[in-house]
Every structure is written in C-alpha cells, then in structure tokens.
Write a protein that holds these residues in place. Structure first.
Motif, short mmCIF file in Angstrom:
data_model
loop_
_atom_site.label_atom_id
_atom_site.label_comp_id
_atom_site.label_asym_id
_atom_site.label_seq_id
_atom_site.Cartn_x
_atom_site.Cartn_y
_atom_site.Cartn_z
N SER A 65 0.83 -1.20 0.00
CA SER A 65 0.00 0.00 0.00
C SER A 65 0.87 1.25 0.00
N VAL A 66 0.45 2.27 -0.75
CA VAL A 66 1.21 3.51 -0.75
C VAL A 66 1.16 4.20 0.61
N CYS A 67 0.20 3.84 1.44
CA CYS A 67 0.08 4.48 2.75
C CYS A 67 0.93 3.83 3.82
N THR A 68 1.28 2.56 3.66
CA THR A 68 2.02 1.86 4.72
C THR A 68 3.26 1.14 4.22
N ALA A 101 7.63 -3.58 23.19
CA ALA A 101 8.05 -2.21 22.93
C ALA A 101 8.23 -1.98 21.43
N ALA A 102 8.82 -2.96 20.74
CA ALA A 102 9.01 -2.84 19.29
C ALA A 102 7.67 -2.83 18.57
N ALA A 108 2.73 2.70 16.14
CA ALA A 108 2.74 4.16 16.10
C ALA A 108 3.22 4.66 14.74
N LYS A 109 4.24 4.02 14.17
CA LYS A 109 4.75 4.42 12.86
C LYS A 109 3.71 4.16 11.77
N SER A 113 1.93 6.96 9.43
CA SER A 113 2.03 6.85 7.98
C SER A 113 0.66 6.97 7.32
N VAL A 114 -0.34 6.32 7.91
CA VAL A 114 -1.71 6.43 7.38
C VAL A 114 -2.23 7.85 7.54
N GLU A 115 -1.98 8.46 8.70
CA GLU A 115 -2.47 9.80 8.97
C GLU A 115 -1.88 10.84 8.00
#
Length: 204
Positions: A65-68, A101-102, A108-109, A113-115
C-alpha cells in the motif's frame, strides 16, 4: 480483476494507487501455517458479492500500500488478500515484533504513515482531491484505530475510498485495508470497525 480498488483502472489514470491489491499479489511469499490468527472471508464487511480469501503468505505483499509500504519489516510479517467479483478488495498484514516495545513503536509508525498519507499523495499528484478522517479507536486488547481516505481526480474522472485499521495485541501488530470505487458515503465504516476488532482479537 480486483484490487483494493485501486489498482488497475484508477492507478492507470491517476498514476498511483491508494491500496493496490491485485489478484496476483497472493503469489508473493510462501504459504504460511494455518491462518487461525487471520481474518476469514466471512469476517469482512458485508458486500453485494461474496468475499474470497487467498492463502496466508509469509512476508510482505509485493505491491504494498502507498500508505504503509516500507514501514513493517519483512521478518515476522504475513499477509492475506481478499477480493469480491466487483471492484472491492481487502488485505490484512500482520507482524510479530521481537518485543512489546518494538510492536508499540511499529504500530505508532503505521498510524502516523496512514495519517499523513493523503498529504503525501496530494504533493505527488497535484490534481488529486480528497479528505481523510479518523473514525476512532476500537476497544479491543491494545486497541485498533480506524481511518478513511477518500480521493478523487477530476482530470481522470476517478473516485476511490479506502479504509484502514492499525491494531495491536502484545507483540503482534495488524493492519487491515479495504477499498473500492466510490466515496465515503458508500463505505461500510461500522462493518469495517467490527472487522478491525475481530482482527485484533484473533492475534493471540
């Protein structure tokens, strides 16, 4: 042919694809073990024609996907593509991170990226118009966050709607994408939220 719509007709006209899911994508990667942690076709939002599910494949899809794309690592990832007889498609990609944690950092990343996806697309394709919305958090495990990206290119006469969810349970992060021709008014947001919740609940 089916794509998270996106691909063929709109990509050719606009030069990009919000969620490119072609039927050949399932050939990428080797078959994964029994897909008990993945969505089944019956757990996707209702469609006018039945959903079909490809096999779960190890690794990332060849046509990300171009978003992720470029966010999740290939190691620890698997994916499954879905399609209907109409211009509607979906994909689930799940990554098991080395630590909680990873996984939290990866989720979050992916959300960031979507936002920021629509802004990046508008910079790349100046004629593109669109709106992006955050549809809230689904209360399941560590949560699933739901977004929509509604795009149109007046020059090409195309319009596409994509829904995304990013969810996490412990070390596992899953992204569900859904898309078709049309706009947000025709998108099953409530049904997609239910699907997003099921996707996270099945992770462990």
């Amino acid at each position: 042919m089916n794509t998270l719509r996106a691909a063929a007709v709109t990509a050719a006209a606009v030069g990009m694809t919000i969620v490119p899911l072609t039927t050949t994508a399932s050939a990428a990667g080797t078959a994964a073990p029994a897909p008990r942690t993945f969505l089944s076709a019956s757990q996707l939002p209702a469609s006018s024609t039945p959903w079909q599910a490809d096999a779960v494949r190890r690794g990332l899809p060849a046509d990300g996907s171009v978003c992720t794309a470029g966010i999740a690592p290939k190691a620890g990832s698997s994916h499954r593509d879905f399609r209907t007889e109409l211009d509607t498609g979906a994909r689930q990609t799940t990554t098991v991170a080395p630590s909680t944690a990873a996984a939290k950092a990866l989720a979050a990343k992916l959300r960031a990226s979507v936002e920021g996806c629509l802004d990046r697309l508008k910079e790349q394709y100046p004629s593109l118009e669109g709106e992006a919305f955050y549809h809230g958090r689904v209360d399941v495990e560590e949560g699933a966050h739901v977004y929509s990206i509604d795009t149109a290119d007046p020059e090409a006469g195309s319009s596409d709607i994509s829904l995304y969810s990013v969810g996490r349970d412990g070390r596992s992060v899953t992204v569900v994408e859904w898309g078709q021709l049309g706009d947000l008014d025709g998108a099953p947001v409530a049904g997609f939220k239910k699907t997003a919740g099921i996707a996270v609940a099945k992770l462990n």
